[in-house]
Structures are given as C-alpha cells and as structure tokens.
Design an enzyme around this catalytic site. Structure first.
Site, PDB file in Angstrom:
ATOM      1  N   ARG A 279       0.823  -1.212   0.000  1.00 12.96           N
ATOM      2  CA  ARG A 279       0.000   0.000   0.000  1.00 12.96           C
ATOM      3  C   ARG A 279       0.851   1.252   0.000  1.00 12.96           C
ATOM      4  NH1 ARG A 279      -3.815  -2.592   3.524  1.00 12.96           N
ATOM      5  NH2 ARG A 279      -5.795  -2.905   2.459  1.00 12.96           N
ATOM      6  N   ALA A 280       1.992   1.208   0.665  1.00 14.47           N
ATOM      7  CA  ALA A 280       2.865   2.379   0.709  1.00 14.47           C
ATOM      8  C   ALA A 280       3.330   2.746  -0.696  1.00 14.47           C
ATOM      9  CB  ALA A 280       4.067   2.110   1.617  1.00 14.47           C
TER      10      ALA A 280
END
Length: 614
Positions: A279-280
């Site tokens: 997700r980062a």
C-alpha cells in the site's frame, strides 16, 4: 443559520497537515489522512475548515446518497433507474461533513435494513447510516484509535472500494460511499493496530508550537476570529479562493500526470528497504501525482516524490530518522533531481495488498524463550472439538456492538400473537455492548520464586500475548506486579499499551509473594468501574505474605471480594513436577469463581475453557 468556520489558510503553520488534506481533496483514492498529536493542536479545526475549500456539488434531488447526476457509473439503483428514464432532477449542495462519534455502533455507521418495509411491502429498503450521509463528502473521526475495530474496518473498506454493502438477515443492499476520510488520534490514549494504520493513505503529526511568537500569533488570530468571524473570513478570502482554484485545476489534470519509471523505481527501493508494504508503494505514486497536479504540472519530479514519501511512511515506519535517511540515501543514485515523466510511464495500479513483513529484533536467551511461549496458545481439542490458536479476549469479543435482529424471539412472538406470518410488531431485537467498554487488569507475579525454570520469562511472554489481543480489542488495560511485601500499580488504566510493554520488559523477580495484596489491588481497581472487569493473574500461587495475620484467611477474603466485581482468569505458572508443590491457586479460583488455567511441561497453556464459561 450557517456556521462560520475558522479559515483553512488562517491556521498557523501545520503545512504538512494542510498538504495532506489538499491531496485527498484532489484524489480521494489516496485513502484519507491520519492526524496524530496531543489535544489542542487544531486537528479538528483544520479538518472542518477543509469543507470551505471544496466546491459545491450537484446532487440528485431526494437521493439519500447524494448521487452525482452526471455520473451514472456511481449512482445507486434508484437513481440509475431515473437516469435511464430521463426523470432526474438535480440541485446544488455543499459537500457533507459527517462527524463520527466514538460511540458509533456498526449498524449506525453502515446502515441497516428497513425491516418494516421489507415485511409489509416486500421491499429491500435501506435505513441509511453515516456512510450514506458522507457519500461525496468528508468523514471526520475524532480519536479514531478509541473507535471499535469492526466499525473502523467497515469505514476503511468503504473508503477503499467506494461502495458500502449492508448485509442483514440474508439480504444484501449496496450503495455508493466515496468520501475523504480524516481520522485523529492522541497516541497517549493508545495506538491503532498496524493493519488499520496501514490502510490510511497519509499521516501527519501535529505538534505543539515551540516558538513563543508562533503561540502568540495563534492566540491573536483566534481572538480576532471570535471578535468578528465574518470580517476575519473576508480577510483570508483571497488565499482561500486561490487554494480552491488550485484544487479544481489539479483535479482536471490529474489523469494526465505521468511519473517516470526511474522515480517509480526510487519509490520501490525506499519502500522495500523500510519494509513498508504494497500500500505504501501504491499510495506514494498517487500522492506524488496529486502533488504535481497541485503545482500545475503534468509530470512528477523528485521533490514531489520525497514530499509524498514523508506523508506516506510516517505511520508505517516508527523511526522517522530512518525514513529521512533512506530517502536521502536512495535519491543520491538518481541521475537528476528533476526527472520528467515519459509518455508511457503511467503507473499501473493493481489490487492492494495489506501484507507486511515482520521485523524481528535479536533477543537474549530468556527473551527467546519468552517469545516462543507467547507465540501460540493451544486449545484443548477434547473440549473444543478443534485445535488452533486461541485468544483470552474472546470473552470480550463475543458480540458485535449494536442492535441485532433476534430470529428465535421473533418467531416466538409471532406464535404468541397468533399470526400465521411474521409482522413488524413481532420483531425482536437484542442489544450487544461495545467491546471497548470492558476494563482489563493484568497482574504478574514478580516474586523470587518465579526465577525457577524461567517462569518469569514465561509470564512475560504470556503477558505480551495478551497485550496484542488487547491492542486489537481497544480495551483499557491496567498492569500490576506483586513482590516483596506489597502489590505495585505499574501502569494506570490506559489504552497506550506501549507503556505496559515497557514495564513488562522491566519486570524482574525479587522478594516474597504477596498474593493477598495483589487480589486487594485488583478489587480496588475494579471498584472504579460500574461494570464488571476482567482480571488476568499469572502466578505460581505460593503466597507467603499476609495482609493481616493469616495468608489463608486473607486469600479467602480478597478472592471472594474480587469475584463480586471481576471475572478472574488465573494462569498457574507451575508446570511438570512443580504442580505438586503447595499453591493457593485452586483456592483463589474457588473463592472468586474464576477459571484456573495451567501450563504444561513445555510452558504452553490451553485457554479454550477459559472463555467458554462467558
């Protein structure tokens, strides 16, 4: 009467916070903002002020979800039907701002089925919840770390997918739910689970000003606003309009913004080295494009990426110095600091994954033993009919908060009322309490006898496992140890479990075993609450310090008293041949009505029966 909000641009400093909110206003797919910081640092003020920067929206008249009349792909079923018939009537509204109370139940948030219409008219009608009210607007959650985890999960699911699914009694209803999510939290009140933190797109730490001049300026602006809100708002109207126009322009060019492959490689290298997760990476690319669009460019440069990474990684990686160092170190390998995107470098966004690698630190022999014991609690397969990992805190998590349909009671009512088919007045509901309302007291025996067979290491491992459960459950936890001649309250009731983790690490065996004093302290702490508490005691049971003149009499008195206020789980740290040595553990459980849980020869414990009684 319209409430006049403190202008967004009038908030002193907090540039990172302002940028994080603006980026979400440009691209809602970024996933919201988590604002961390102590009370009184303008977290809620600046979040509310964002609504003044966003343009009014066109909505379909009488639609509870405020569907966009120009976007059939995001309409609810009723509006889509009107759209196809050509009967849509639209109107102009301000974007909604929904303040989520910390006591919100799951039904209030996601909505519920209108059972009266379902039974009387045979319609799948929905009673809209807060997610429906917030569609195309902003959801603001103050103290999100205190909100029930099941509620937070539902909000984050809707934020990621853009739809809300209400499933009750075998019927499913969906509606659009696209919104900007803003959550605030005070770390002193406890942290969010890493899995939930990871699902927030960006994070910012709001801090108290350290400069006296800055503090004076804050006071002067608030005083000026209180004296004449309209004049104060007009003073900042030019800056407000400029920010608003930049947001509108950024939205229009966002789809054209490209990012160079080398910059994407740079983001990936930083994310991998910091083990920040998929997700980062995805969020950093989205945020970088939004920053470029806000600055009027259709290509991303290195400074955009650096700014995005600092907002994306802060809540995913604890060490801010490591974030800064890794970004600077990796950026040295790039050929230029102003790389323009090529025509074919658009980022292909796949499905997000919440998987993250565990970072394990090196431990000493004792801590390795502690970790090994705490890794898994085995259920008693003879009692449960299955094996696997168990969790003491299921005693608390046996129900979802809110009001739920009771099938059995409704059927009985229908029969008693002489009805041949169920009617609305036959329906029965059952209310369940919120999990976060139950206080837990953790007491660890730190007497000298706990040195034998590394029992203190075992006790620390078990205590840490309970911490992880409490972390998920959002319970308020107290930590006490007992040794020498008395019991010690090491940490007052708190949701900040890092404080308790530090005290557990410092717990070393010393002195005698004052079990009556520990029982009395647990009884006193339980007396602070109106509801029953859960008490977890880890001890070998070899009490040798009385409160009065006799240990046996004291144990009977205080165990009985504790049982009137708390549900006790007593984990016996004796194992193997030590089980046959004198211990008061059985007496404590008998007098208190608690549950005795014993370790086996390898230091493992079976907990299934521990929560079954509740």
């Amino acid at each position: 009467m319209e409430k006049i909000l403190f202008p967004f641009s009038a908030v002193v400093d907090e540039d990172d916070l302002k940028m994080a909110l603006i980026l979400n206003a440009i691209d809602q797919r970024i996933g919201g903002v988590l604002i961390m910081g102590p009370k009184g640092v303008a977290k809620s003020t600046i979040a509310r002020a964002l609504t003044d920067l966003l343009p009014d929206i066109d909505v379909i008249k009488d639609c509870p979800f405020k569907c966009d009349p120009h976007d059939p792909g995001s309409m609810c079923d009723e509006c889509l039907k009107k759209y196809r018939e050509g009967s849509i009537v639209s109107e102009r509204r301000k974007i909604p701002f929904v303040n989520m109370p910390v006591t919100a139940t799951l039904d209030r948030v996601v909505g519920s089925l209108d059972l009266k219409r379902a039974i009387d008219e045979g319609l799948r009608a929905l009673q809209p919840g807060l997610l429906a009210e917030a569609n195309r607007g902003i959801i603001y959650i103050d103290e999100v770390n205190l909100l029930d985890d099941s509620v937070v999960d539902s909000i984050l699911d809707s934020a990621a997918s853009g739809i809300n699914v209400v499933e009750r009694e075998g019927i499913s209803v969906t509606h659009p739910a696209r919104f900007i999510l803003i959550g605030t939290m005070n770390p002193e009140e406890g942290d969010l689970r890493p899995q939930l933190k990871d699902r927030f797109g960006l994070s910012v730490t709001a801090t108290q000003p350290s400069d006296p001049d800055e503090l004076i300026e804050i006071s002067n602006r608030v005083e000026e606003f209180d004296r004449d809100p309209l004049a104060f708002r007009r003073k900042y109207e030019g800056i407000q309009n400029e920010i608003r126009e930049r947001i509108i322009r950024a939205r229009s060019i966002l789809k054209r913004v490209n990012i160079d492959g080398e910059l994407k490689r740079f983001i990936a290298d930083v994310v991998l080295k910091l083990q920040a997760g998929n997700r980062a990476m995805i969020t950093a690319v989205k945020a970088s494009k939004a920053i470029a669009a806000y600055n009027g460019r259709d290509y991303v440069i290195l400074d955009d990426v650096k700014e995005a990474l600092n907002l994306v990684l802060k809540h995913r990686v604890k060490d801010s110095a490591m974030i800064k160092g890794t970004i600077e170190r990796e950026s040295r390998d790039l050929s230029t600091s102003s790389i323009e995107a090529g025509p074919n470098s658009g980022y292909e966004e796949g499905q997000e994954s919440s998987g993250r690698k565990d970072v394990r630190s090196e431990r000493g022999d004792s801590e390795e033993r502690s970790a090994e014991v705490s890794a898994a609690f085995e259920e008693d397969s003879n009692r449960s009919g299955r094996t696997g990992s168990s969790d003491m805190f299921r005693v608390i998590d046996h129900n979802r908060p809110g009001e739920h349909f009771d099938y059995r009671s409704s059927l009985i009512r229908m029969i008693m009322n002489g009805h041949r088919r169920m009617r609305y007045d036959d329906l029965a509901f059952v209310a369940s309490r919120s999990r976060a309302s139950i206080p837990v007291i953790l007491a660890v025996d730190a007497s000298r006898s706990m040195e034998t067979m590394h029992r203190i290491a075992l006790a620390r491992g078990i205590a840490r496992s309970f911490l992880q459960s409490a972390y998920r459950m959002r319970v308020k936890l107290s930590y006490i140890t007992f040794y020498g001649n008395e019991s010690h309250l090491m940490v007052e009731p708190t949701r900040n479990l890092e404080l308790i983790e530090r005290e557990i690490s410092r717990t070393v065996p010393q002195g005698k075993t004052p079990i009556p004093a520990a029982l009395k302290m647990m009884y006193d702490i339980s007396g602070r609450y109106r509801q029953r508490t859960v008490s977890i005691m880890i001890t070998d049971g070899r009490a040798n310090v009385p409160l009065g003149s006799d240990v046996s009499r004291d144990i009977k008195e205080w165990s009985t008293k504790l049982g009137t206020r708390s549900d006790l789980f007593l984990i016996s740290s004796t194992m193997g041949s030590e089980k046959f040595m004198p211990s008061y553990n059985e007496e404590i459980c008998r007098y208190s009505g608690g549950r005795l849980i014993e370790m086996d020869g390898q230091g493992r414990i079976g907990l299934y029966s521990g929560y079954r009684r509740f």
